[in-house]
Design a protein around this motif. Structure first.
Motif, PDB file in Angstrom:
ATOM      1  N   LEU A 187       3.502  -9.479 -28.073  1.00  0.00           N
ATOM      2  CA  LEU A 187       4.170  -7.651 -27.569  1.00  0.00           C
ATOM      3  C   LEU A 187       3.658  -7.229 -26.265  1.00  0.00           C
ATOM      4  N   ILE A 188       4.606  -6.588 -25.602  1.00  0.00           N
ATOM      5  CA  ILE A 188       4.078  -5.334 -25.114  1.00  0.00           C
ATOM      6  C   ILE A 188       3.852  -4.458 -25.639  1.00  0.00           C
ATOM      7  N   LEU A 189       2.298  -3.977 -25.418  1.00  0.00           N
ATOM      8  CA  LEU A 189       1.867  -2.737 -26.262  1.00  0.00           C
ATOM      9  C   LEU A 189       1.381  -1.774 -25.336  1.00  0.00           C
ATOM     10  N   GLY A 190       2.057  -0.210 -26.018  1.00  0.00           N
ATOM     11  CA  GLY A 190       1.345   0.919 -24.855  1.00  0.00           C
ATOM     12  C   GLY A 190       1.180   2.200 -25.611  1.00  0.00           C
ATOM     13  N   GLY A 191       0.463   2.765 -25.866  1.00  0.00           N
ATOM     14  CA  GLY A 191       0.107   3.710 -26.640  1.00  0.00           C
ATOM     15  C   GLY A 191      -0.147   3.058 -28.292  1.00  0.00           C
ATOM     16  N   GLY A 192       0.472   2.107 -28.653  1.00  0.00           N
ATOM     17  CA  GLY A 192       0.763   1.277 -29.804  1.00  0.00           C
ATOM     18  C   GLY A 192       0.950   2.613 -31.545  1.00  0.00           C
ATOM     19  N   SER A 193       1.714   3.478 -30.592  1.00  0.00           N
ATOM     20  CA  SER A 193       2.371   5.048 -32.076  1.00  0.00           C
ATOM     21  C   SER A 193       3.580   5.237 -32.445  1.00  0.00           C
ATOM     22  N   ASN A 194       3.890   3.829 -32.353  1.00  0.00           N
ATOM     23  CA  ASN A 194       5.470   3.772 -33.238  1.00  0.00           C
ATOM     24  C   ASN A 194       5.357   2.414 -33.169  1.00  0.00           C
ATOM     25  N   ILE A 195       4.591   1.488 -33.822  1.00  0.00           N
ATOM     26  CA  ILE A 195       3.906   0.154 -34.156  1.00  0.00           C
ATOM     27  C   ILE A 195       3.205   0.509 -35.215  1.00  0.00           C
ATOM     28  N   ILE A 228       3.767  14.548 -27.271  1.00  0.00           N
ATOM     29  CA  ILE A 228       4.673  13.297 -27.991  1.00  0.00           C
ATOM     30  C   ILE A 228       3.649  11.775 -27.259  1.00  0.00           C
ATOM     31  N   PRO A 229       3.153  11.022 -27.788  1.00  0.00           N
ATOM     32  CA  PRO A 229       2.337  10.473 -27.882  1.00  0.00           C
ATOM     33  C   PRO A 229       2.510   9.710 -26.996  1.00  0.00           C
ATOM     34  N   GLY A 230       2.041   8.210 -27.103  1.00  0.00           N
ATOM     35  CA  GLY A 230       2.640   6.728 -26.432  1.00  0.00           C
ATOM     36  C   GLY A 230       2.555   6.994 -24.409  1.00  0.00           C
ATOM     37  N   THR A 231       2.972   6.291 -23.407  1.00  0.00           N
ATOM     38  CA  THR A 231       2.995   5.414 -22.820  1.00  0.00           C
ATOM     39  C   THR A 231       4.616   6.327 -22.239  1.00  0.00           C
ATOM     40  N   VAL A 232       4.857   5.654 -20.728  1.00  0.00           N
ATOM     41  CA  VAL A 232       6.390   6.487 -20.246  1.00  0.00           C
ATOM     42  C   VAL A 232       6.887   5.705 -20.494  1.00  0.00           C
ATOM     43  N   ILE A 263      12.756   3.084 -24.537  1.00  0.00           N
ATOM     44  CA  ILE A 263      12.499   2.162 -25.939  1.00  0.00           C
ATOM     45  C   ILE A 263      13.267   2.838 -26.937  1.00  0.00           C
ATOM     46  N   GLN A 264      12.641   4.721 -27.326  1.00  0.00           N
ATOM     47  CA  GLN A 264      13.867   4.405 -28.743  1.00  0.00           C
ATOM     48  C   GLN A 264      13.946   5.600 -27.865  1.00  0.00           C
ATOM     49  N   ASN A 265      14.250   6.125 -26.690  1.00  0.00           N
ATOM     50  CA  ASN A 265      14.752   7.695 -26.249  1.00  0.00           C
ATOM     51  C   ASN A 265      14.237   8.827 -27.121  1.00  0.00           C
ATOM     52  N   ILE A 266      12.856   8.585 -26.734  1.00  0.00           N
ATOM     53  CA  ILE A 266      12.402   9.936 -27.067  1.00  0.00           C
ATOM     54  C   ILE A 266      12.840  11.714 -27.498  1.00  0.00           C
ATOM     55  N   GLY A 267      12.461  12.195 -28.485  1.00  0.00           N
ATOM     56  CA  GLY A 267      13.290  13.555 -28.513  1.00  0.00           C
ATOM     57  C   GLY A 267      12.610  13.977 -29.462  1.00  0.00           C
ATOM     58  N   ALA A 268      12.664  15.294 -29.394  1.00  0.00           N
ATOM     59  CA  ALA A 268      11.861  16.233 -29.942  1.00  0.00           C
ATOM     60  C   ALA A 268      12.664  17.832 -29.033  1.00  0.00           C
ATOM     61  N   TYR A 292      20.312   8.260 -30.255  1.00  0.00           N
ATOM     62  CA  TYR A 292      19.542   8.430 -31.698  1.00  0.00           C
ATOM     63  C   TYR A 292      18.430   7.992 -31.738  1.00  0.00           C
ATOM     64  N   ARG A 293      17.180   7.936 -30.815  1.00  0.00           N
ATOM     65  CA  ARG A 293      15.878   6.904 -31.254  1.00  0.00           C
ATOM     66  C   ARG A 293      16.256   5.312 -30.906  1.00  0.00           C
ATOM     67  N   ASP A 294      17.575   4.931 -29.461  1.00  0.00           N
ATOM     68  CA  ASP A 294      18.474   4.299 -29.812  1.00  0.00           C
ATOM     69  C   ASP A 294      18.330   3.782 -28.293  1.00  0.00           C
ATOM     70  N   VAL A 344      10.775  -5.704 -20.420  1.00  0.00           N
ATOM     71  CA  VAL A 344       9.314  -5.288 -19.995  1.00  0.00           C
ATOM     72  C   VAL A 344      10.077  -4.246 -18.857  1.00  0.00           C
ATOM     73  N   ILE A 345       9.357  -3.004 -18.996  1.00  0.00           N
ATOM     74  CA  ILE A 345       9.926  -1.481 -18.811  1.00  0.00           C
ATOM     75  C   ILE A 345       8.465  -1.188 -17.584  1.00  0.00           C
ATOM     76  N   SER A 346       8.689  -1.595 -16.138  1.00  0.00           N
ATOM     77  CA  SER A 346       7.476  -1.961 -15.387  1.00  0.00           C
ATOM     78  C   SER A 346       7.677  -0.058 -14.809  1.00  0.00           C
ATOM     79  N   ILE A 375       3.578  24.792 -32.436  1.00  0.00           N
ATOM     80  CA  ILE A 375       4.235  23.524 -33.149  1.00  0.00           C
ATOM     81  C   ILE A 375       3.862  22.890 -33.516  1.00  0.00           C
ATOM     82  N   ARG A 376       4.019  21.792 -32.599  1.00  0.00           N
ATOM     83  CA  ARG A 376       3.533  20.487 -32.736  1.00  0.00           C
ATOM     84  C   ARG A 376       1.543  20.107 -33.975  1.00  0.00           C
ATOM     85  N   ARG A 377       1.641  21.314 -32.928  1.00  0.00           N
ATOM     86  CA  ARG A 377      -0.167  21.205 -33.740  1.00  0.00           C
ATOM     87  C   ARG A 377      -0.233  21.683 -35.179  1.00  0.00           C
TER      88      ARG A 377
HETATM   89  P1  FAD Z   1       4.106   1.415 -29.334  1.00  0.00           P
HETATM   90  O1  FAD Z   1       3.987   1.564 -29.652  1.00  0.00           O
HETATM   91  O2  FAD Z   1       3.352   0.805 -27.434  1.00  0.00           O
HETATM   92  O3  FAD Z   1       5.622   0.219 -28.240  1.00  0.00           O
HETATM   93  C1  FAD Z   1       6.968   0.896 -29.603  1.00  0.00           C
HETATM   94  C2  FAD Z   1       8.177  -0.019 -28.968  1.00  0.00           C
HETATM   95  O4  FAD Z   1       7.989  -0.338 -27.609  1.00  0.00           O
HETATM   96  C3  FAD Z   1       7.081  -2.166 -29.065  1.00  0.00           C
HETATM   97  O5  FAD Z   1       8.230  -2.141 -29.704  1.00  0.00           O
HETATM   98  C4  FAD Z   1       6.952  -1.872 -28.283  1.00  0.00           C
HETATM   99  O6  FAD Z   1       6.567  -3.662 -27.628  1.00  0.00           O
HETATM  100  C5  FAD Z   1       7.593  -1.484 -27.403  1.00  0.00           C
HETATM  101  N1  FAD Z   1       7.327  -1.068 -25.706  1.00  0.00           N
HETATM  102  C6  FAD Z   1       6.145  -0.555 -25.398  1.00  0.00           C
HETATM  103  N2  FAD Z   1       5.906  -0.419 -23.728  1.00  0.00           N
HETATM  104  C7  FAD Z   1       7.411  -1.174 -23.518  1.00  0.00           C
HETATM  105  C8  FAD Z   1       6.946  -1.894 -21.999  1.00  0.00           C
HETATM  106  N3  FAD Z   1       6.640  -1.308 -20.619  1.00  0.00           N
HETATM  107  N4  FAD Z   1       8.632  -2.556 -22.254  1.00  0.00           N
HETATM  108  C9  FAD Z   1       9.466  -2.453 -22.973  1.00  0.00           C
HETATM  109  N5  FAD Z   1       8.411  -2.962 -24.388  1.00  0.00           N
HETATM  110  C10 FAD Z   1       7.531  -2.202 -24.838  1.00  0.00           C
HETATM  111  N6  FAD Z   1       8.520   9.864 -30.804  1.00  0.00           N
HETATM  112  C11 FAD Z   1      10.005  11.150 -30.488  1.00  0.00           C
HETATM  113  O7  FAD Z   1      10.534  10.564 -30.016  1.00  0.00           O
HETATM  114  N7  FAD Z   1       9.210  12.335 -30.520  1.00  0.00           N
HETATM  115  C12 FAD Z   1       8.812  13.040 -31.382  1.00  0.00           C
HETATM  116  O8  FAD Z   1       8.942  13.440 -31.107  1.00  0.00           O
HETATM  117  C13 FAD Z   1       7.448  11.936 -31.581  1.00  0.00           C
HETATM  118  N8  FAD Z   1       5.710  12.729 -32.018  1.00  0.00           N
HETATM  119  C14 FAD Z   1       5.185  11.367 -32.469  1.00  0.00           C
HETATM  120  C15 FAD Z   1       3.843  12.411 -33.392  1.00  0.00           C
HETATM  121  C16 FAD Z   1       3.272  11.455 -33.326  1.00  0.00           C
HETATM  122  C17 FAD Z   1       1.837  12.207 -34.127  1.00  0.00           C
HETATM  123  C18 FAD Z   1       3.103  10.008 -33.408  1.00  0.00           C
HETATM  124  C19 FAD Z   1       1.810   9.340 -33.377  1.00  0.00           C
HETATM  125  C20 FAD Z   1       4.242  10.027 -32.477  1.00  0.00           C
HETATM  126  C21 FAD Z   1       5.505  10.652 -32.724  1.00  0.00           C
HETATM  127  N9  FAD Z   1       6.477   9.565 -31.999  1.00  0.00           N
HETATM  128  C22 FAD Z   1       7.225  10.576 -30.965  1.00  0.00           C
HETATM  129  C23 FAD Z   1       6.737   8.063 -31.666  1.00  0.00           C
HETATM  130  C24 FAD Z   1       6.318   7.768 -30.333  1.00  0.00           C
HETATM  131  O9  FAD Z   1       5.131   8.943 -30.054  1.00  0.00           O
HETATM  132  C25 FAD Z   1       6.871   7.046 -29.014  1.00  0.00           C
HETATM  133  O10 FAD Z   1       7.707   5.813 -29.785  1.00  0.00           O
HETATM  134  C26 FAD Z   1       6.685   7.065 -28.083  1.00  0.00           C
HETATM  135  O11 FAD Z   1       7.402   6.633 -27.010  1.00  0.00           O
HETATM  136  C27 FAD Z   1       5.872   5.205 -28.046  1.00  0.00           C
HETATM  137  O12 FAD Z   1       4.980   4.778 -27.105  1.00  0.00           O
HETATM  138  P2  FAD Z   1       4.091   3.401 -27.292  1.00  0.00           P
HETATM  139  O13 FAD Z   1       3.512   3.634 -25.816  1.00  0.00           O
HETATM  140  O14 FAD Z   1       2.473   4.558 -28.609  1.00  0.00           O
HETATM  141  O15 FAD Z   1       5.077   2.339 -27.750  1.00  0.00           O
END
Ligand code: FAD
Ligand code: EPU
Length: 332
Positions: free
Chosen positions: A46-54, A113-117, A122-127, A156-158, A170-172, A215-217
């Motif tokens: 499992l590749i883990l970033g900030g663990g904010s979408n798991i 938005i939490p997490g890594t670049v 992965i899910q095309n973050i949006g807000a 959308y989220r994809d 694995v995104i570098s 707004i987010r806070r």
């Molecule tokens: P992780 O949770 O660590 O990983 C998510 C998925 O991506 C896992 O399947 C993991 O294996 C895979 N992955 C991670 N890094 C890599 C890599 N380098 N290469 C390949 N695969 C990888 N999301 C939004 O879109 N919009 C928002 O407004 C938003 N608001 C949020 C607010 C809060 C308070 C929280 C907790 C989350 C929010 N999110 C939001 C969701 C989350 O922040 C995003 O999805 C973020 O991009 C996840 O990043 P991460 O590094 O934590 O990913």
């Protein structure tokens, strides 16, 4: 580069779930990624970033690799645009702040938005009316593949990495392109309201950044205080005919147009609130009191309990509105 065994992931997932990884290591470069992977050739990884979408529902019986590839490099810059290469392990929210400080425009709507670049792709973050796809020039992987924006098949989220990821890419690094000429998007939600309350007539990207942070806070729980992973479900897109039918019973149902004239997007948070789930607490877990789309762990909750609650919500929304909610969070 140390490989640890039976490693607690509690501080590596924003739900704060106590689970263990059989093996855990971090990688700071592509070379390190390959060095560790070579030692465990056939293991579930499992590749883990900030663990904010798991959401972890059990111990991870394999190798967790925490992405710590850092670095921000300006590839090209002039008065109007900039091209920037960023390590996949950089913190997303810090990167947005860096862009706002340096006048790289547009990305201010994706503040806080939490997490890594790397995971942002992965899910095309949006807000607030913006998605990361708008700034992506190229995505690079540890396997030295290069994905153009089009090849990423963003939706959308994809993205292709969420849909199939056949090569287990694995995104570098991500290469972003930014305009240095502001083009503000402030129509969404309360942004305009906040700016006018502050008497800001000609807002800058910095003003928009600050308004969005406010707004987010005010709406979303801080994972450092209450465990969560943001929106647990996607906002569903339903057939126009189905929407018109629902409107007869629920005239106040909000909606957003989509690029397909036959489809309407409705806010899942509204549906979940209407079904009576908002603020519901079941022992250590529940539905956030200010945002029904966010499931929370008040402490010591288990992933399985949150998954069960999510399934119950899905069933109730199906029964009440005949809408199948899709989970946004990755369940493991
Ligand atoms: P992780 O949770 O660590 O990983 C998510 C998925 O991506 C896992 O399947 C993991 O294996 C895979 N992955 C991670 N890094 C890599 C890599 N380098 N290469 C390949 N695969 C990888 N999301 C939004 O879109 N919009 C928002 O407004 C938003 N608001 C949020 C607010 C809060 C308070 C929280 C907790 C989350 C929010 N999110 C939001 C969701 C989350 O922040 C995003 O999805 C973020 O991009 C996840 O990043 P991460 O590094 O934590 O990913
Ligand atoms: N609503 C309710 N009750 C609630 C929550 C929402 O009625 O408890 C209704 C309101 O009508 C509100 C509408 O839903 O006007 C939209 O709510 P909000 O602006 O809070 O946004 P959202 O649709 O719930 C989406 C994203 C968020 C993103 C915000 C802001 C999804 C799944 N979620 O939430 O992304 O930050 O818009 O753009 O698209 C995430 O993906 O993790 C995430 C937090």
């Amino acid at each position: 580069m140390k490989i640890q065994q039976n490693f607690s992931l509690k501080s590596y997932n924003t739900f704060g779930i106590e689970v263990k990884a059989k093996y855990f290591a971090t990688f700071k470069s592509i070379a390190e990624f390959y060095e560790i992977s070579a030692q465990y050739p056939n293991i579930n990884t499992l590749i883990l970033g900030g663990g904010s979408n798991i959401l972890f529902t059990k111990d991870f019986d394999g190798l967790v690799l925490h992405n710590e590839i850092k670095g921000i490099e300006i590839i090209e810059e002039n008065d109007t645009k900039a091209i920037i290469k960023v390590g996949g392990g950089e913190n997303w929210a810090d990167f947005v702040e860096y862009c706002v400080e340096n006048n790289y425009c547009g990305i201010e709507n994706l503040a806080l938005i939490p997490g890594t670049v790397g995971a942002s792709i992965i899910q095309n973050i949006g807000a607030y009316g913006i998605e990361v796809r708008e700034f992506v020039a190229e995505v690079l992987t540890c396997g030295e593949e290069k994905y153009s924006n089009e090849m990423c098949r963003f939706g959308y989220r994809d993205s292709i990495f969420k849909q199939e990821n056949p090569k287990k890419s694995v995104i570098s690094y991500v290469i972003f392109k930014f305009s240095k000429i502001p083009n503000l998007k402030i129509e969404y939600g309360d942004i305009r309201k906040i700016l006018s309350a502050e008497n800001i007539e000609n807002p800058t990207p910095k003003d928009v950044f600050r308004a969005i942070c406010d707004i987010r806070r005010s709406k979303l729980p801080n994972p450092k205080e209450i465990g969560n992973a943001g929106s647990f479900f996607k906002n569903p897109e339903i057939q126009l005919s189905h929407f018109q039918y629902l409107k007869q019973n629920f005239p106040e149902l909000p909606s957003y147009a989509t690029s397909n004239p036959d489809k309407i997007k409705v806010p899942a948070g509204w549906l979940i609130e209407k079904a009576g789930w908002k603020g519901k607490k079941i022992e250590n877990i529940g539905v956030h009191k200010k945002q029904a789309l966010v499931l929370v762990n008040y402490g010591n909750g288990e992933g399985k309990e949150i998954e069960t609650l999510a399934n119950q919500i899905q069933q109730s929304i199906k029964e009440m509105f005949d809408i199948a909610l899709e989970k946004e969070v990755n369940i493991l």
